[in-house]
Design an enzyme around this catalytic site. Structure first.
Site, mmCIF file in Angstrom:
data_model
loop_
_atom_site.group_PDB
_atom_site.id
_atom_site.type_symbol
_atom_site.label_atom_id
_atom_site.label_comp_id
_atom_site.label_asym_id
_atom_site.label_seq_id
_atom_site.Cartn_x
_atom_site.Cartn_y
_atom_site.Cartn_z
ATOM 1 N N ARG A 161 0.825 -1.225 0.000
ATOM 2 C CA ARG A 161 0.000 0.000 0.000
ATOM 3 C C ARG A 161 0.854 1.268 0.000
ATOM 4 N NH1 ARG A 161 -2.123 -3.351 -1.005
ATOM 5 N NH2 ARG A 161 -3.993 -4.373 -0.258
ATOM 6 N N SER A 239 -10.928 0.348 3.235
ATOM 7 C CA SER A 239 -10.258 0.110 4.520
ATOM 8 C C SER A 239 -9.709 1.430 5.038
ATOM 9 C CB SER A 239 -9.090 -0.859 4.336
ATOM 10 O OG SER A 239 -9.578 -2.076 3.850
ATOM 11 N N GLU A 337 -5.232 4.657 5.858
ATOM 12 C CA GLU A 337 -4.918 4.374 4.453
ATOM 13 C C GLU A 337 -5.368 5.529 3.542
ATOM 14 O OE1 GLU A 337 -5.913 0.391 2.716
ATOM 15 O OE2 GLU A 337 -6.833 1.624 1.168
HETATM 16 C C1 LIG Z 1 -15.721 0.479 -1.061
HETATM 17 C C2 LIG Z 1 -14.242 0.652 -1.261
HETATM 18 C C3 LIG Z 1 -13.413 -0.450 -1.387
HETATM 19 C C4 LIG Z 1 -12.027 -0.305 -1.570
HETATM 20 N N1 LIG Z 1 -11.247 -1.414 -1.696
HETATM 21 C C5 LIG Z 1 -9.908 -1.284 -1.882
HETATM 22 C C6 LIG Z 1 -9.078 -2.437 -2.005
HETATM 23 O O1 LIG Z 1 -9.540 -3.566 -1.952
HETATM 24 N N2 LIG Z 1 -7.739 -2.252 -2.197
HETATM 25 C C7 LIG Z 1 -7.192 -1.004 -2.293
HETATM 26 O O2 LIG Z 1 -5.977 -0.917 -2.489
HETATM 27 N N3 LIG Z 1 -7.958 0.105 -2.192
HETATM 28 C C8 LIG Z 1 -9.282 -0.008 -1.986
HETATM 29 N N4 LIG Z 1 -10.076 1.105 -1.849
HETATM 30 C C9 LIG Z 1 -9.444 2.430 -1.896
HETATM 31 C C10 LIG Z 1 -9.502 3.108 -3.290
HETATM 32 O O3 LIG Z 1 -10.516 2.574 -4.062
HETATM 33 C C11 LIG Z 1 -8.197 3.000 -4.054
HETATM 34 O O4 LIG Z 1 -7.154 3.557 -3.311
HETATM 35 C C12 LIG Z 1 -8.270 3.719 -5.412
HETATM 36 O O5 LIG Z 1 -7.107 3.463 -6.144
HETATM 37 C C13 LIG Z 1 -8.456 5.211 -5.284
HETATM 38 O O6 LIG Z 1 -8.771 5.690 -6.570
HETATM 39 P P1 LIG Z 1 -9.497 7.068 -6.822
HETATM 40 O O7 LIG Z 1 -9.435 7.328 -8.280
HETATM 41 O O8 LIG Z 1 -10.844 7.070 -6.213
HETATM 42 O O9 LIG Z 1 -8.509 8.041 -6.052
HETATM 43 P P2 LIG Z 1 -8.859 9.371 -5.232
HETATM 44 O O10 LIG Z 1 -9.544 9.006 -3.969
HETATM 45 O O11 LIG Z 1 -9.528 10.367 -6.098
HETATM 46 O O12 LIG Z 1 -7.374 9.878 -4.884
HETATM 47 C C14 LIG Z 1 -6.564 9.172 -3.986
HETATM 48 C C15 LIG Z 1 -5.188 9.836 -3.936
HETATM 49 O O13 LIG Z 1 -4.538 9.667 -5.180
HETATM 50 C C16 LIG Z 1 -4.253 10.953 -5.751
HETATM 51 N N5 LIG Z 1 -4.486 10.832 -7.192
HETATM 52 C C17 LIG Z 1 -5.622 10.461 -7.812
HETATM 53 N N6 LIG Z 1 -5.419 10.421 -9.131
HETATM 54 C C18 LIG Z 1 -4.133 10.779 -9.344
HETATM 55 C C19 LIG Z 1 -3.323 10.951 -10.496
HETATM 56 N N7 LIG Z 1 -3.785 10.725 -11.722
HETATM 57 N N8 LIG Z 1 -2.040 11.340 -10.312
HETATM 58 C C20 LIG Z 1 -1.536 11.582 -9.077
HETATM 59 N N9 LIG Z 1 -2.258 11.445 -7.961
HETATM 60 C C21 LIG Z 1 -3.540 11.045 -8.088
HETATM 61 C C22 LIG Z 1 -5.192 11.922 -5.081
HETATM 62 O O14 LIG Z 1 -4.683 13.245 -5.109
HETATM 63 C C23 LIG Z 1 -5.226 11.346 -3.696
HETATM 64 O O15 LIG Z 1 -4.085 11.720 -2.993
HETATM 65 C C24 LIG Z 1 -11.467 0.985 -1.661
HETATM 66 C C25 LIG Z 1 -12.313 2.108 -1.542
HETATM 67 C C26 LIG Z 1 -13.681 1.947 -1.338
HETATM 68 C C27 LIG Z 1 -14.568 3.147 -1.227
#
Ligand SMILES: Cc1cc2nc3c(=O)[nH]c(=O)nc-3n(C[C@H](O)[C@H](O)[C@H](O)COP(=O)(O)OP(=O)(O)OC[C@H]3O[C@@H](n4cnc5c(N)ncnc54)[C@H](O)[C@@H]3O)c2cc1C
Length: 345
Positions: A161, A239, A337
């Protein structure tokens, strides 16, 4: 490029449904637009928040006083087993396509919300896979150098992570990600016991990709880990805490306090402990409430805003109570996280 809008509330752009207004908000439909917007903001000294699907974000009630760039670049290129997706592609849609095409390597990452561009940030993982196993390159805009660069997997510094991107927050904007997937229609060796049990196979066996995806989605739904507007337990950031990784000494101390605690012994001598077990055994059961914020009724690791009536302050009060309770009982400090914007745990 869409217009800059002022005062856009960020809550609807996050899966927690939390967060105040952005100073300015703009959607970027291509890698070029992303670079242009971020570079201009940097020149002007304006803080930038790159927003993907908002599924790993806890945004302050006061919002973000700067420019929010919502990533909306699209496009997938396939060259043999090499799949390059633009940052704004939906992650699970890409996994679904990989499974349908018979490409293996990301099937256990089914049902994870968010966009492709976010997957390298925290080395997204689940059920024995993470993206570090398949990512071979990441195209970024390096804000410090002011240039677009292609990083190889080594330069991404992936760990559990974690990555070089997370270690140096805000420096790199991910524009596109290349995954090397294997042809053949079978999953990678199943490496996670709960998934192997659900599939009725032994650890290390392979199954058809569609079966692996279906089993992962089923397991995830049972834990409220697939976004579903009809399921209040999914109003979360997934998480909320990472599984602590203890040194041998710390593990010995935990063994003294709690003999026989569940553990994964890592090859480097460290010991990973399930955060969900620590939380539950520190006296925080599923469904534990503090005001309008609640621990998911399906999974102790998820802090939720079940009826969208909580504030970020409410959610963090709950998360702090859990963190402090675990520290007191087990001497282990849980680390969040999700990324905190304008606030901290
Ligand atoms: C129901 C649920 C289940 C989940 N299950 C998991 C799981 O099983 N495993 C896991 O690892 N995660 C899990 N997550 C967490 C999450 O889905 C992941 O971390 C996902 O990759 C975040 O993507 P996002 O586009 O929504 O990022 P955001 O929430 O929009 O951004 C997260 C971070 O990344 C940065 N960011 C976003 N896009 C970029 C980019 N293009 N360049 C640079 N920085 C960027 C943002 O500034 C921020 O700091 C879960 C979340 C939820 C709500």
């Amino acid at each position: 490029m869409t217009e800059r809008m002022a005062g856009v509330r960020l809550a609807p752009y996050t899966t927690l449904g939390l967060g105040g207004p952005a100073g300015a908000f703009v959607e970027a439909g291509s890698a070029e637009e992303i670079v242009e917007l971020v570079a201009a903001a940097d020149r002007a000294g304006e803080p930038v928040l790159v927003l993907g699907g908002g599924s790993n974000l806890v945004v302050a009630d006061d919002g973000f006083d700067g420019l929010v760039v919502r990533v909306a670049s699209r496009g997938v290129e396939v060259d043999g087993g090499r799949v390059t997706a633009q940052a704004g592609e939906d992650w699970d849609a890409l996994v679904e396509r990989a499974v349908a095409e018979g490409w293996s390597g990301v099937e256990c990452l089914s049902g994870i919300p968010g966009l492709v561009g976010s997957t390298p940030i925290q080395n997204v993982g689940a059920y024995g896979q993470d993206v570090s196993q398949t990512i071979t390159g990441v195209r970024v805009y390096d804000r410090r150098a002011g240039e677009v660069r292609d990083l190889d997997a080594r330069e991404c510094g992936f760990a559990y992570r974690h990555s070089a991107f997370k270690a140096d927050p805000g420096r790199h904007v991910v524009l596109a990600v290349t995954y090397e997937l294997a042809a053949g229609g079978l999953s990678g060796p199943i490496a996670y016991r709960e998934l192997a049990t659900r599939l009725g196979v032994g650890l290390g066996e392979r199954v058809p990709l569609a079966r692996a995806r279906a089993a992962v989605l089923e397991l995830r739904r049972g834990k409220g880990m697939v976004l579903d507007a009809a399921d209040p337990d999914t109003r979360s950031a997934g998480s909320f805490f990472t599984n602590p990784v203890l040194t041998a000494d710390e593990a010995a101390e935990l063994e003294r306090r709690s003999p026989g605690f569940p553990r994964w012994d890592m090859p480097d001598g460290t010991v990973k402990v399930p955060a969900a077990w620590l939380i539950e055994n520190a006296g925080f059961p599923k469904g534990y409430r503090r005001g309008p914020a609640r621990i998911s009724t399906k999974h102790t690791l998820a802090m939720t805003n079940p009826d969208l009536s909580a504030t970020t302050a409410d959610l963090l009060d709950l998360a702090r109570e859990v963190r402090d309770g675990v520290l007191e009982k087990f001497g282990v400090t849980l680390v969040n996280e999700p990324v905190m914007v304008g606030t901290r745990l």
